[in-house]
Design a protein around this motif. Structure first.
Motif, mmCIF file in Angstrom:
data_model
loop_
_atom_site.group_PDB
_atom_site.id
_atom_site.type_symbol
_atom_site.label_atom_id
_atom_site.label_comp_id
_atom_site.label_asym_id
_atom_site.label_seq_id
_atom_site.Cartn_x
_atom_site.Cartn_y
_atom_site.Cartn_z
ATOM 1 N N THR A 1 0.805 -1.222 0.000
ATOM 2 C CA THR A 1 0.000 0.000 0.000
ATOM 3 C C THR A 1 0.840 1.276 0.000
ATOM 4 O OG1 THR A 1 -0.125 -0.050 2.411
ATOM 5 C CG2 THR A 1 -1.926 -1.110 1.196
ATOM 6 N N LYS A 2 2.180 1.146 -0.119
ATOM 7 C CA LYS A 2 3.047 2.326 -0.073
ATOM 8 C C LYS A 2 4.078 2.257 -1.187
ATOM 9 C CE LYS A 2 2.672 2.560 4.929
ATOM 10 N NZ LYS A 2 2.279 1.283 5.444
ATOM 11 N N LEU A 3 4.469 3.442 -1.665
ATOM 12 C CA LEU A 3 5.470 3.512 -2.714
ATOM 13 C C LEU A 3 6.211 4.837 -2.592
ATOM 14 C CD1 LEU A 3 5.093 2.473 -6.356
ATOM 15 C CD2 LEU A 3 5.864 4.782 -5.877
ATOM 16 N N ASN A 4 7.526 4.796 -2.713
ATOM 17 C CA ASN A 4 8.346 6.006 -2.749
ATOM 18 C C ASN A 4 8.823 6.208 -4.179
ATOM 19 O OD1 ASN A 4 8.331 6.640 0.047
ATOM 20 N ND2 ASN A 4 9.813 5.031 0.412
ATOM 21 N N CYS A 5 8.325 7.266 -4.816
ATOM 22 C CA CYS A 5 8.768 7.585 -6.166
ATOM 23 C C CYS A 5 10.201 8.120 -6.078
ATOM 24 C CB CYS A 5 7.843 8.643 -6.773
ATOM 25 S SG CYS A 5 8.251 9.051 -8.485
ATOM 26 N N LYS B 1 -0.352 5.872 -10.974
ATOM 27 C CA LYS B 1 -0.534 6.197 -12.393
ATOM 28 C C LYS B 1 -0.903 7.668 -12.570
ATOM 29 C CE LYS B 1 -1.466 1.724 -14.457
ATOM 30 N NZ LYS B 1 -0.678 1.806 -15.679
ATOM 31 N N ALA B 2 -1.711 8.223 -11.675
ATOM 32 C CA ALA B 2 -2.070 9.642 -11.744
ATOM 33 C C ALA B 2 -0.838 10.510 -11.495
ATOM 34 C CB ALA B 2 -3.163 9.957 -10.728
ATOM 35 N N HIS B 3 -0.011 10.130 -10.522
ATOM 36 C CA HIS B 3 1.225 10.865 -10.242
ATOM 37 C C HIS B 3 2.150 10.834 -11.455
ATOM 38 C CE1 HIS B 3 4.902 12.190 -8.275
ATOM 39 N NE2 HIS B 3 5.486 11.080 -8.694
ATOM 40 N N LEU B 4 2.302 9.655 -12.062
ATOM 41 C CA LEU B 4 3.165 9.533 -13.234
ATOM 42 C C LEU B 4 2.672 10.410 -14.378
ATOM 43 C CD1 LEU B 4 3.782 5.686 -13.173
ATOM 44 C CD2 LEU B 4 5.510 7.458 -12.819
ATOM 45 N N ALA B 5 1.381 10.403 -14.622
ATOM 46 C CA ALA B 5 0.812 11.206 -15.708
ATOM 47 C C ALA B 5 1.031 12.696 -15.465
ATOM 48 C CB ALA B 5 -0.674 10.903 -15.858
ATOM 49 N N ASP B 6 0.918 13.113 -14.195
ATOM 50 C CA ASP B 6 1.041 14.523 -13.843
ATOM 51 C C ASP B 6 2.497 14.988 -13.785
ATOM 52 O OD1 ASP B 6 0.052 17.086 -12.942
ATOM 53 O OD2 ASP B 6 0.633 16.505 -10.909
ATOM 54 N N LYS B 7 3.343 14.218 -13.136
ATOM 55 C CA LYS B 7 4.723 14.653 -12.870
ATOM 56 C C LYS B 7 5.773 14.055 -13.800
ATOM 57 C CE LYS B 7 3.433 16.878 -9.136
ATOM 58 N NZ LYS B 7 3.389 18.317 -9.052
ATOM 59 N N HIS B 8 5.461 12.922 -14.407
ATOM 60 C CA HIS B 8 6.436 12.221 -15.244
ATOM 61 C C HIS B 8 5.805 11.747 -16.558
ATOM 62 C CE1 HIS B 8 8.751 12.155 -11.515
ATOM 63 N NE2 HIS B 8 7.752 11.528 -10.927
ATOM 64 N N TYR C 1 3.868 2.834 -16.325
ATOM 65 C CA TYR C 1 4.241 1.524 -15.809
ATOM 66 C C TYR C 1 3.001 0.658 -15.622
ATOM 67 C CZ TYR C 1 8.775 3.616 -14.960
ATOM 68 O OH TYR C 1 9.973 4.230 -15.130
ATOM 69 N N SER C 2 3.173 -0.636 -15.769
ATOM 70 C CA SER C 2 2.061 -1.565 -15.585
ATOM 71 C C SER C 2 1.781 -1.744 -14.096
ATOM 72 C CB SER C 2 2.410 -2.925 -16.200
ATOM 73 O OG SER C 2 3.423 -3.565 -15.424
ATOM 74 N N ARG C 3 0.653 -2.328 -13.805
ATOM 75 C CA ARG C 3 0.293 -2.639 -12.414
ATOM 76 C C ARG C 3 1.381 -3.481 -11.756
ATOM 77 N NH1 ARG C 3 -4.200 -3.373 -9.082
ATOM 78 N NH2 ARG C 3 -4.002 -5.135 -7.673
ATOM 79 N N ASP C 4 1.856 -4.504 -12.464
ATOM 80 C CA ASP C 4 2.888 -5.377 -11.906
ATOM 81 C C ASP C 4 4.181 -4.622 -11.628
ATOM 82 O OD1 ASP C 4 1.203 -7.575 -11.891
ATOM 83 O OD2 ASP C 4 1.955 -8.365 -13.788
ATOM 84 N N GLU C 5 4.558 -3.722 -12.512
ATOM 85 C CA GLU C 5 5.781 -2.927 -12.309
ATOM 86 C C GLU C 5 5.639 -2.004 -11.099
ATOM 87 O OE1 GLU C 5 7.631 -2.502 -16.766
ATOM 88 O OE2 GLU C 5 5.803 -1.382 -16.307
ATOM 89 N N ILE C 6 4.469 -1.406 -10.956
ATOM 90 C CA ILE C 6 4.233 -0.513 -9.812
ATOM 91 C C ILE C 6 4.280 -1.317 -8.512
ATOM 92 C CG2 ILE C 6 2.471 0.903 -8.653
ATOM 93 C CD1 ILE C 6 1.680 1.835 -11.544
#
Length: 48
Positions: free
Chosen positions: A3-7, A26-33, A38-43
């Motif tokens: 449930t946690k991820l550090n970009c 995915k929303a963060h990636l679209a906005d900031k990067h 990335y796929s669900r599995d990669e995330i």
């Protein structure tokens, strides 16, 4: 359940469950990067 991820940019992303974490990431990636999709599995691979 992960449930946690550090970009690498420093953003800390959390979700109530894996689905929400993937959605928020995915929303963060679209906005900031744009162009970094990335796929669900990669995330979930880098999540904890």
């Amino acid at each position: 359940m992960k449930t946690k991820l550090n970009c690498p940019c420093g953003e800390y992303i959390t979700g109530a469950n894996e689905d929400e974490l993937v959605e928020k990431t995915k929303a963060h990636l679209a906005d900031k990067h744009p162009g970094h999709d990335y796929s669900r599995d990669e995330i979930l691979f880098i999540a904890y």
